[in-house]
Design a protein around this motif. Structure first.
Motif, PDB file in Angstrom:
ATOM      1  N   TYR A 181       0.834  -1.205   0.000  1.00 32.25           N
ATOM      2  CA  TYR A 181       0.000   0.000   0.000  1.00 32.25           C
ATOM      3  C   TYR A 181       0.870   1.256   0.000  1.00 32.25           C
ATOM      4  O   TYR A 181       0.641   2.197  -0.774  1.00 32.25           O
ATOM      5  CB  TYR A 181      -0.934  -0.007   1.209  1.00 32.25           C
ATOM      6  N   ARG A 208       0.614   3.839  -2.890  1.00 32.14           N
ATOM      7  CA  ARG A 208      -0.397   4.785  -2.416  1.00 32.14           C
ATOM      8  C   ARG A 208      -0.582   5.983  -3.351  1.00 32.14           C
ATOM      9  O   ARG A 208      -1.707   6.367  -3.672  1.00 32.14           O
ATOM     10  CB  ARG A 208      -0.041   5.258  -1.007  1.00 32.14           C
ATOM     11  N   ASP A 209       0.501   6.559  -3.758  1.00 33.41           N
ATOM     12  CA  ASP A 209       0.397   7.775  -4.583  1.00 33.41           C
ATOM     13  C   ASP A 209      -0.180   7.492  -5.973  1.00 33.41           C
ATOM     14  O   ASP A 209      -0.774   8.376  -6.581  1.00 33.41           O
ATOM     15  CB  ASP A 209       1.773   8.437  -4.715  1.00 33.41           C
ATOM     16  N   LEU A 259      -2.535   5.163  -6.571  1.00 32.41           N
ATOM     17  CA  LEU A 259      -3.880   4.589  -6.457  1.00 32.41           C
ATOM     18  C   LEU A 259      -4.940   5.678  -6.516  1.00 32.41           C
ATOM     19  O   LEU A 259      -4.743   6.782  -5.988  1.00 32.41           O
ATOM     20  CB  LEU A 259      -4.023   3.824  -5.133  1.00 32.41           C
ATOM     21  N   GLU A 311      -8.647   7.229  -5.461  1.00 31.77           N
ATOM     22  CA  GLU A 311      -9.245   7.423  -4.128  1.00 31.77           C
ATOM     23  C   GLU A 311     -10.004   6.189  -3.642  1.00 31.77           C
ATOM     24  O   GLU A 311      -9.864   5.774  -2.492  1.00 31.77           O
ATOM     25  CB  GLU A 311     -10.174   8.650  -4.153  1.00 31.77           C
ATOM     26  N   ARG A 350      -7.586   3.327  -2.830  1.00 35.55           N
ATOM     27  CA  ARG A 350      -6.843   3.671  -1.611  1.00 35.55           C
ATOM     28  C   ARG A 350      -7.711   3.415  -0.375  1.00 35.55           C
ATOM     29  O   ARG A 350      -7.253   2.827   0.602  1.00 35.55           O
ATOM     30  CB  ARG A 350      -6.415   5.144  -1.659  1.00 35.55           C
ATOM     31  N   ARG A 410      -8.008  -0.338   0.227  1.00 39.63           N
ATOM     32  CA  ARG A 410      -6.777  -0.906   0.810  1.00 39.63           C
ATOM     33  C   ARG A 410      -6.650  -0.514   2.291  1.00 39.63           C
ATOM     34  O   ARG A 410      -6.229  -1.322   3.108  1.00 39.63           O
ATOM     35  CB  ARG A 410      -5.553  -0.432   0.026  1.00 39.63           C
ATOM     36  N   GLU A 411      -7.007   0.699   2.627  1.00 38.04           N
ATOM     37  CA  GLU A 411      -6.951   1.138   4.020  1.00 38.04           C
ATOM     38  C   GLU A 411      -7.956   0.352   4.871  1.00 38.04           C
ATOM     39  O   GLU A 411      -7.648  -0.039   5.996  1.00 38.04           O
ATOM     40  CB  GLU A 411      -7.213   2.645   4.111  1.00 38.04           C
TER      41      GLU A 411
END
Length: 169
Positions: free
Chosen positions: A73, A77-78, A80, A82, A85, A88-89
């Motif tokens: 992740y 992250r950058d 992905l 919104e 992201r 994944r969170e």
């Protein structure tokens, strides 16, 4: 009438005299030493150790899964969008929650196992103490401990007898 009174008096005196000659008999037992030597205790300790080890392995797997997904992740992250992201969170939070729930449920299960096993071991131990007390006609058997003092001339250590009652050498 005088004869009956005389016989009753003699019986009372003999009973009182024999009662007075039978002093209370007290014993002490090292409960921890007996418990440590009971085979049930070593079986319990092995089972407990296996349960703790299995739980640790499962938590380690969850931790590794979390670390791998977190690393992936962080690396991506950058790049992905919104929604991805957030998914994944949420997945990472889900793994953390699963690990916490597993740890709590397992701790409760292990605690119940400990209480149940210790209770069974103590029950067997106290049955043996009672059997020794009844067989040897003790008035009372007290647990020996560093906090309590029992005169060695007035009490008898029955730890070996309790171990023998349990078949421990």
């Amino acid at each position: 009438m005088f004869k009956k009174l005389f016989v009753a008096t003699i019986v009372a005196i003999v009973s009182f005299t024999s009662y007075a000659q039978t002093a209370p008999k007290f014993g002490t037992v090292d409960l921890q030493a007996v418990m440590n030597d009971m085979p049930e205790t070593s079986v319990y300790e092995k089972e407990l150790s296996a349960k703790i080890e299995a739980a640790d392995k499962e938590l380690q797997k969850l931790g590794e899964e979390y670390q791998q997904k977190l690393q992936s992740y962080v690396e991506k992250r950058d790049s992905l969008d919104e929604i991805t992201r957030q998914m994944r969170e949420e997945e990472l939070n889900g793994i953390q929650n699963r690990a916490q729930n597993y740890q709590q449920m397992n701790a409760n299960q292990i605690q119940q196992f400990q209480q149940q096993q210790i209770s069974l071991i103590r029950e067997k131990l106290f049955k043996a103490v009672r059997a020794v007390g009844d067989r040897e006609k003790f008035t009372a058997i007290f647990p020996a401990s560093e906090e309590m003092y029992f005169s060695p001339t007035e009490t008898k250590d029955v730890t070996a007898m309790v171990k023998a009652q349990l078949g421990i050498k």
